[in-house]
Design an enzyme around this catalytic site. Structure first.
Site, mmCIF file in Angstrom:
data_model
loop_
_atom_site.group_PDB
_atom_site.id
_atom_site.type_symbol
_atom_site.label_atom_id
_atom_site.label_comp_id
_atom_site.label_asym_id
_atom_site.label_seq_id
_atom_site.Cartn_x
_atom_site.Cartn_y
_atom_site.Cartn_z
ATOM 1 N N LYS A 86 12.185 1.315 8.458
ATOM 2 C CA LYS A 86 11.133 1.745 7.523
ATOM 3 C C LYS A 86 10.954 3.246 7.687
ATOM 4 C CE LYS A 86 7.239 -0.582 6.916
ATOM 5 N NZ LYS A 86 5.985 -1.168 7.445
HETATM 6 O O1 G3P Z 1 2.939 -1.212 6.829
HETATM 7 C C1 G3P Z 1 2.050 -1.024 5.772
HETATM 8 C C2 G3P Z 1 0.851 -1.888 5.823
HETATM 9 O O2 G3P Z 1 0.895 -2.696 6.955
HETATM 10 C C3 G3P Z 1 -0.439 -1.134 5.790
HETATM 11 O O3 G3P Z 1 -1.459 -2.054 5.789
HETATM 12 O O4 G3P Z 1 -3.702 -2.870 6.209
HETATM 13 O O5 G3P Z 1 -2.950 -0.769 7.319
HETATM 14 O O6 G3P Z 1 -3.408 -0.799 4.872
HETATM 15 P P1 G3P Z 1 -2.977 -1.580 6.059
#
Ligand code: G3P
Length: 226
Positions: A86
């Site tokens: 990623k």
């Molecule tokens: O990897 C991207 C995703 O996990 C982000 O999620 O919940 O941190 O916005 P969040």
């Protein structure tokens, strides 16, 4: 649509792999840091749990192109099949994507907030682009609409990259992402459990059991057809 687990919590991943039809696991530095444990052991344990056929996306911790590529190469050696690096979108990230793809390493371009970021990430060769739905919704944007337009752009321009939507906080966001053609969603294990839960389902199962037991007691089908 592909369902992916956004977590590095080993026992929660184990449960999801055992019970649910999931396609892989995604992580990022925040998710990994929450486990407060040895990184190499954690990623090898996750790989052992998910097996060779499910995708495993691990995010680079570098921002400079050559370092991103070196991390990707080493992680690919450790993880093997179905590994995805990623890479957050940036100038270095786009260059690293091109190099990784030439090295045969799968790439997920992440931290996507706009349709053009997704299009450019795809043009650089990313297998997946990952828009952040709830973080868009939180700034009074519309995460699902961004996914819809990326999906349409990929169709219009015959682009093979897929949209891996991330950052979900509720089932409605996941459902609407599916409706607009998002190819994959990555969801934390607790929210994934909510996807299969409904109180009326539990009531229905309870009624079936009561009706059956009223006639057959505690005998199960297998007891009656031996
Ligand atoms: O990897 C991207 C995703 O996990 C982000 O999620 O919940 O941190 O916005 P969040």
């Amino acid at each position: 649509m592909q369902y992916i687990i956004d977590s590095a919590h080993l026992s929660k991943i184990k449960k999801c792999v055992e019970f649910y039809p999931i396609d892989g696991v995604t992580t990022n530095p925040t998710i990994i840091s929450k486990e407060k444990t040895d990184f190499l052991k954690l990623i090898t344990d996750i790989k052992d749990v998910i097996g060779p056929d499910k995708m495993f996306h691990i995010q680079t911790t570098s921002s400079e192109c050559n370092m991103i590529v070196e991390e990707a190469k080493r992680l690919r050696e450790i993880i093997g099949e179905n590994f995805y690096i990623k890479i957050p979108i940036s100038a270095d990230g786009l260059k690293a994507t091109d190099i990784c793809k030439k090295e045969g390493i799968n790439v997920t371009m992440t931290a996507i907030f706009t349709q053009q970021q997704a299009l450019i990430g795809a043009k650089a060769g990313a297998d997946y682009v990952a828009p952040y739905i709830n973080r868009l919704d939180s700034i009074v944007s519309d995460g699902v609409h961004v996914v819809e337009e990326i999906v349409n752009l990929f169709k219009i321009h015959d682009i093979k990259s897929k949209v891996l939507a991330a950052s979900f906080k509720n089932i409605e966001q996941i459902h609407k992402t599916a409706l607009v053609g998002g190819h994959a969603v990555t969801i934390n294990p607790d929210l994934f459990e909510n996807l299969v839960y409904h109180p009326l389902t539990l009531y229905a199962i309870d009624d079936f059991e009561k009706d059956w037991e009223g006639v057959y007691g505690n005998k199960k089908i297998l007891d009656l057809i031996k």
